[in-house]
Design an enzyme around this catalytic site. Structure first.
Site, mmCIF file in Angstrom:
data_model
loop_
_atom_site.group_PDB
_atom_site.id
_atom_site.type_symbol
_atom_site.label_atom_id
_atom_site.label_comp_id
_atom_site.label_asym_id
_atom_site.label_seq_id
_atom_site.Cartn_x
_atom_site.Cartn_y
_atom_site.Cartn_z
ATOM 1 N N GLY A 1 -9.156 -78.965 -47.058
ATOM 2 C CA GLY A 1 -10.259 -77.993 -47.004
ATOM 3 C C GLY A 1 -10.812 -77.787 -48.397
ATOM 4 O O GLY A 1 -10.166 -78.110 -49.398
ATOM 5 N N GLY B 1 -11.126 -76.295 -51.488
ATOM 6 C CA GLY B 1 -10.331 -75.295 -52.202
ATOM 7 C C GLY B 1 -11.071 -74.662 -53.362
ATOM 8 O O GLY B 1 -10.649 -73.649 -53.907
ATOM 9 N N ARG B 2 -12.168 -75.290 -53.763
ATOM 10 C CA ARG B 2 -12.920 -74.705 -54.880
ATOM 11 C C ARG B 2 -14.417 -74.966 -54.736
ATOM 12 O O ARG B 2 -15.138 -75.059 -55.726
ATOM 13 C CB ARG B 2 -12.422 -75.239 -56.206
ATOM 14 C CG ARG B 2 -12.476 -76.743 -56.325
ATOM 15 C CD ARG B 2 -12.244 -77.110 -57.743
ATOM 16 N NE ARG B 2 -12.213 -78.548 -57.924
ATOM 17 C CZ ARG B 2 -12.244 -79.140 -59.088
ATOM 18 N NH1 ARG B 2 -12.317 -78.421 -60.172
ATOM 19 N NH2 ARG B 2 -12.198 -80.439 -59.185
ATOM 20 N N LYS C 1 -19.453 -75.927 -56.692
ATOM 21 C CA LYS C 1 -18.094 -76.423 -56.940
ATOM 22 C C LYS C 1 -17.539 -75.694 -58.157
ATOM 23 O O LYS C 1 -18.188 -75.666 -59.208
ATOM 24 C CB LYS C 1 -18.159 -77.937 -57.193
ATOM 25 C CG LYS C 1 -16.812 -78.609 -57.333
ATOM 26 C CD LYS C 1 -16.971 -80.125 -57.264
ATOM 27 C CE LYS C 1 -15.677 -80.844 -57.563
ATOM 28 N NZ LYS C 1 -15.836 -82.298 -57.531
ATOM 29 N N ASP D 1 -6.779 -72.215 -58.392
ATOM 30 C CA ASP D 1 -7.575 -71.038 -58.774
ATOM 31 C C ASP D 1 -9.016 -71.125 -58.269
ATOM 32 O O ASP D 1 -9.803 -70.197 -58.448
ATOM 33 C CB ASP D 1 -7.559 -70.856 -60.297
ATOM 34 C CG ASP D 1 -8.101 -72.081 -61.026
ATOM 35 O OD1 ASP D 1 -8.574 -73.027 -60.344
ATOM 36 O OD2 ASP D 1 -8.054 -72.098 -62.273
ATOM 37 N N GLY D 2 -9.376 -72.247 -57.666
ATOM 38 C CA GLY D 2 -10.734 -72.395 -57.147
ATOM 39 C C GLY D 2 -11.783 -72.602 -58.234
ATOM 40 O O GLY D 2 -12.980 -72.644 -57.956
ATOM 41 N N ASP E 1 -10.128 -87.843 -47.620
ATOM 42 C CA ASP E 1 -10.965 -86.638 -47.737
ATOM 43 C C ASP E 1 -12.073 -86.847 -48.756
ATOM 44 O O ASP E 1 -12.976 -86.009 -48.869
ATOM 45 C CB ASP E 1 -10.111 -85.419 -48.116
ATOM 46 C CG ASP E 1 -9.263 -85.678 -49.349
ATOM 47 O OD1 ASP E 1 -8.410 -86.567 -49.294
ATOM 48 O OD2 ASP E 1 -9.490 -85.008 -50.369
ATOM 49 N N ASN E 2 -12.017 -87.946 -49.497
ATOM 50 C CA ASN E 2 -13.073 -88.231 -50.472
ATOM 51 C C ASN E 2 -13.946 -89.395 -50.021
ATOM 52 O O ASN E 2 -14.591 -90.046 -50.837
ATOM 53 C CB ASN E 2 -12.453 -88.548 -51.835
ATOM 54 C CG ASN E 2 -11.814 -87.321 -52.471
ATOM 55 O OD1 ASN E 2 -12.145 -86.194 -52.122
ATOM 56 N ND2 ASN E 2 -10.903 -87.538 -53.393
ATOM 57 N N ASP F 1 -17.033 -86.862 -54.833
ATOM 58 C CA ASP F 1 -15.855 -86.351 -55.536
ATOM 59 C C ASP F 1 -15.518 -87.151 -56.777
ATOM 60 O O ASP F 1 -14.712 -88.072 -56.758
ATOM 61 C CB ASP F 1 -14.653 -86.201 -54.604
ATOM 62 C CG ASP F 1 -14.543 -84.747 -54.183
ATOM 63 O OD1 ASP F 1 -15.273 -83.918 -54.776
ATOM 64 O OD2 ASP F 1 -13.753 -84.432 -53.292
#
Ligand code: AMP
Ligand code: MG
Length: 434
Positions: free
Chosen positions: A39, A41-42, A62, A74-75, A201-202, A211
């Site tokens: 998912g 995350g940032r 992003k 930490d996103g 995922d990329n 990405d």
């Protein structure tokens, strides 16, 4: 985040975090071959924009902070890494390769801790969409077959509308995505690009480069070239990219199986037949492209030996991938010691005899000019301009960006950007998600 951290994430195994919105920012993925729930995350999807031609884009931030998928992260993102994505993604775009684009990088004024303190920033990026192979893995593993069907129908409408009324849209989608991925990897090989982290995922379903983490360009030709600090086995090495795309597509195929046929065996047989066609199609397109870099207008089977012969000499001699093709294009010797080798003279003679003798030189040259960039983002220059940029001096970054936006043009006054300090690449390392 390194891969180890990704695999022992905040929610272990295959749990879905509370509040997860199916299919919007959720995805799973195979990272270095291991399945995991991921998912954004940032990253935050702001929404979609239709341009004047009716083309739809995602707009995403992003580095904007934690999301339900941040796990222990930490996103946030560092200014350095967002400027790096900006520079390389724009360069890939101007090289003529499908990619997400970068609209802006804005400093947040916050500090981000990555071993030490760094300035934080948010990148605004646009993409054809953020639907990836991992989105389908998520739907297949954590949602209903109806959800998987809805995702597939949406994807087809958005990216492959011509497939809507076909007999088996899921199977046709698999084929179409495979062809776009083949074209994408062939493009990367054309310019010496190493994506560096081709996890499922990329891999964009729309066929864009997405990405930009540990990516880099290869200078000396060696198919085993890897710069990513975490890719210790060379899984995502330059010359492995087609094998990995193939592997990722097999994962995509398995996610689509229930839609390909209700009969599992039939679904597997149909999907297998498509996937087994990957290697042949890739090899043909790759040889075609490589022949194009040599100015060969109508490649024939025997031209493959010319390509293989040159690459083998380049590998042994550690020749610069970009400079050798440019020298051939300009019909002059480059500084490369390759040009002093007797074996190379033999190769050159063969190339000239077989391919330039009967051909009008102009179309052949035009083809080479389209395929052989004069400027690529050389690693040490990328690092130099980023270093200056994070210190507040954007002028070198802007200068390099300007040059990279016309990569096939001649820039005789800026040749310094194509030089590589001896030994630099041997110790150069790139990092994921900094
Ligand atoms: P990437 O290597 O950029 O594809 O990222 C792999 C996964 O890690 C994705 O799910 C990202 O959203 C997540 N990720 C990367 N960096 C961070 C971060 N600083 N905070 C939270 N999640 C992150
Ligand atoms: Mg990613």
């Amino acid at each position: 985040m390194n891969d180890k951290e990704n695999n022992v994430g905040y929610f272990s195994g295959n749990q879905i975090p509370d509040g997860a919105k199916p299919l919007a920012q959720a995805y799973a993925g195979h990272q270095f071959g291991h399945f995991t729930m991921l998912g954004d995350g940032r990253a935050i999807l702001l929404g979609e924009q239709l341009d004047a031609m009716g083309k739809r884009f995602d707009i995403q931030l992003k580095g904007s902070g934690q999301t339900p998928y941040s796990r222990r992260g930490d996103g946030r993102a560092t200014l350095y890494s967002m400027l790096r994505e900006y520079l390389i993604s724009e360069s890939i775009h101007h090289l003529g390769i499908p990619t997400t684009r970068s609209l802006s990088v804005v400093s947040t004024g916050e500090q981000v801790f990555r071993g030490e303190r760094h300035n934080g920033a948010v990148l605004t990026r646009t993409a054809d969409s953020h639907i990836r192979v991992g989105t389908f893995e998520y739907a297949r593993n954590f949602c209903s077959t109806e959800d998987l069907q809805a995702l597939t129908t949406y994807t087809i409408q958005r990216h492959y509308p011509e497939l809507t009324d076909t007999d088996n849209p899921a199977l046709e989608l698999l084929k179409a995505v495979m062809h776009r991925q083949i074209d994408l990897v062939v493009h990367w090989m054309q310019v010496g690009f190493i994506h560096g982290v081709m996890n499922t995922d990329n891999m964009s379903i729309a066929g864009e480069t997405i990405d930009y983490g540990p990516c880099a360009f290869m200078n000396s030709y060696n198919p085993r070239t890897v710069f990513s600090s975490i890719d210790t086995q060379g899984r995502y090495a330059f010359g492995n990219q087609s094998y990995i795309a193939h592997w990722n597509l097999a994962i995509f195929a398995s996610a689509l199986l229930p839609l390909i046929s209700e009969n599992q065996k039939k679904a597997v047989d149909l999907a297998k037949e498509v996937i087994e066609g990957f290697q042949q199609t890739f090899t043909e397109k790759w040889y075609n492209m490589m022949c194009g870099k040599l100015g060969i207008l109508n490649p024939k089977d025997k031209d493959k030996d010319l390509v293989d012969g040159l690459l083998s000499l380049m590998e042994t001699n550690r020749s610069d991938y970009t400079q050798v093709f440019l020298a051939l294009q300009q019909d002059k010797e480059s500084d490369e010691s390759l040009f002093d080798l007797a074996e190379f003279s033999g190769w050159m003679q063969k190339w000239k005899n077989e391919h330039l003798r009967d051909q009008g030189k102009t179309p052949s040259l035009e083809l080479m000019k389209k395929l052989n960039p004069r400027v690529i983002p050389r690693n040490h220059w990328v690092e130099d301009v980023l270093e200056a940029a994070v210190q507040g001096d954007m002028a070198p970054f802007d200068q390099l960006l300007g040059l990279l936006s016309k990569p096939y043009d001649n820039h005789p006054d800026q040749l310094q950007f194509q030089q590589i300090p001896a030994g630099f690449d041997a110790r150069y390392q790139t990092f994921c998600g900094t």
